[in-house]
Design a protein around this motif. Sequence first.
Motif, PDB file in Angstrom:
ATOM      1  N   UNK A 294       0.849  -1.194   0.000  1.00  0.00           N
ATOM      2  CA  UNK A 294       0.000   0.000   0.000  1.00  0.00           C
ATOM      3  C   UNK A 294       0.885   1.245   0.000  1.00  0.00           C
ATOM      4  N   UNK A 295       1.917   1.226   0.828  1.00  0.00           N
ATOM      5  CA  UNK A 295       2.842   2.366   0.901  1.00  0.00           C
ATOM      6  C   UNK A 295       3.523   2.616  -0.445  1.00  0.00           C
ATOM      7  N   UNK A 296       3.937   1.543  -1.113  1.00  0.00           N
ATOM      8  CA  UNK A 296       4.579   1.692  -2.426  1.00  0.00           C
ATOM      9  C   UNK A 296       3.596   2.270  -3.440  1.00  0.00           C
ATOM     10  N   UNK A 297       2.340   1.874  -3.357  1.00  0.00           N
ATOM     11  CA  UNK A 297       1.329   2.349  -4.312  1.00  0.00           C
ATOM     12  C   UNK A 297       1.058   3.836  -4.171  1.00  0.00           C
TER      13      UNK A 297
ATOM     14  N   UNK B  76      -4.266   7.902  -6.028  1.00  0.00           N
ATOM     15  CA  UNK B  76      -3.216   6.989  -6.483  1.00  0.00           C
ATOM     16  C   UNK B  76      -3.801   5.701  -7.046  1.00  0.00           C
ATOM     17  N   UNK B  77      -5.046   5.373  -6.655  1.00  0.00           N
ATOM     18  CA  UNK B  77      -5.697   4.158  -7.134  1.00  0.00           C
ATOM     19  C   UNK B  77      -6.761   4.451  -8.191  1.00  0.00           C
ATOM     20  N   UNK B  78      -6.725   5.664  -8.735  1.00  0.00           N
ATOM     21  CA  UNK B  78      -7.653   6.007  -9.811  1.00  0.00           C
ATOM     22  C   UNK B  78      -8.969   6.615  -9.379  1.00  0.00           C
ATOM     23  N   UNK B  79      -9.151   6.834  -8.076  1.00  0.00           N
ATOM     24  CA  UNK B  79     -10.379   7.490  -7.613  1.00  0.00           C
ATOM     25  C   UNK B  79     -10.294   8.980  -7.940  1.00  0.00           C
ATOM     26  N   UNK B  80     -11.405   9.535  -8.362  1.00  0.00           N
ATOM     27  CA  UNK B  80     -11.420  10.945  -8.723  1.00  0.00           C
ATOM     28  C   UNK B  80     -12.783  11.544  -8.423  1.00  0.00           C
TER      29      UNK B  80
ATOM     30  N   UNK C 119       0.968  -2.424 -10.319  1.00  0.00           N
ATOM     31  CA  UNK C 119       2.127  -3.320 -10.241  1.00  0.00           C
ATOM     32  C   UNK C 119       2.209  -4.062  -8.920  1.00  0.00           C
ATOM     33  N   UNK C 120       1.507  -3.575  -7.901  1.00  0.00           N
ATOM     34  CA  UNK C 120       1.573  -4.194  -6.574  1.00  0.00           C
ATOM     35  C   UNK C 120       0.328  -5.035  -6.272  1.00  0.00           C
ATOM     36  N   UNK C 121      -0.519  -5.212  -7.286  1.00  0.00           N
ATOM     37  CA  UNK C 121      -1.703  -6.051  -7.118  1.00  0.00           C
ATOM     38  C   UNK C 121      -2.921  -5.339  -6.579  1.00  0.00           C
TER      39      UNK C 121
END
Length: 419
Positions: free
Chosen positions: A20-23, A52-56, A320-322
């Motif tokens: 999560x931190x890397x993402x 960072x996860x595409x939420x907008x 990349x981190x799943x």
Amino acid sequence: MDVIYLKELRKKMRLNQTNFAKSVGVSRQVISQYELGKKPFSLETYRKFKQSFGFEECESGRLRFMIDYLRITFMSVRDLEHFTKTFLLIPFKEFHSYETKLMMYNHLWKRGDIWIFDYHDKFETNNYQITIQLSGSGCRQLEVMLEYYDWTWQDLLANMRLAYGADMKVTRLDIAIDEVYQGVGQEKEQFQLQDMISKYYKQELYFDKMKKFNFIGGGSLIYTQEKYEEERQGISLYFGSRQSEMYFNFYEKRYELAKEERISVEEALEIFDVWNRYEIRLAHKKADSVVDEYINGVDLAEIGRGLINSRVTVYDGTNAFGAYLADSKWQRLFGGTEPLTLSTNPEPYDIRKTINWLRYQVSNSLAMVKEFDKIVGEDNLAYILNSGEVTEEAEKILLAIQTDVELRKGDYVNYDEVV
């Protein structure tokens, strides 16, 4: 901001603290400190993490919101004529009487699709409970009256709550959300409900706490001119149970409209401008609490989006981190960068609206009573004014007004004394 939102986000992303931190571009230690409460967690940080996860944020103009079904029970209404004129803005003579066995009542008053259930033997039994029920068309019919008197749904519901307090129970509320058609050639920009079915099997559809997911429709084969052709009927998706206090139904409204009007889907899109419909069906305590949010000034769009986002998330692939990435089309409709709460800073109820309502809806009747008292030598007007009581809800409103007035007095400066 409560770190529970951060923990819930990480849970939905199905990541450990390291990935999560890397993402989100920070160290694992920072995430650990946030979750342990050792480091302040802000709303701005929460928004950046979600982005960072595409939420907008949602795009304005893509959805239309409306109240599409309403059922309210009042424990005691002795004067239906006064009730219909005062709250529904409709003369009682426009309602017609029917016998019924629906919802444990034995009598029904109907004015189009605006229904009032009561008991024909209420005077003998002393049971003055009523239930008003508005179907989708009933809501549209009442909106004509609201618009004529320059009222909103918030005005209507707020005045009812102020008058009846806890004796008013909202037992059913449906919020209909229409996805606006973007125009010819822009169909790829619309959200495809059939994608949600495939996403379900790819585990890219998250419906927290709803437990059940079902779908029907799509199409069938019909025999025409010695050959089989596919006839699209539209897809309907269902989240949750009909017996629960919150239930979702998403369906391709354009097909329903085309069938009802006996026109093509293309014609239905151009005429009605609706692609999909997203329905939220609320019952009992959930319906009652949402109406209170609405009365307190929370916008219907904010409520609708908040309810759907609190239960359903649509993804589109992983990073990349799943971690699952938010579906961009769904985000344009419902957004997802804010915490999943309904009310943030609701505006206080404006009592002056009630004063104006009394002035324009009740004052003529009171004036007539006053003149009647003069003729017959009675004091009915004073009796009416003294019969009412300040409800618990009204006490809260008056206390807030008194506090505000006192604060304003405290801000007053006597410049003569300063000089």
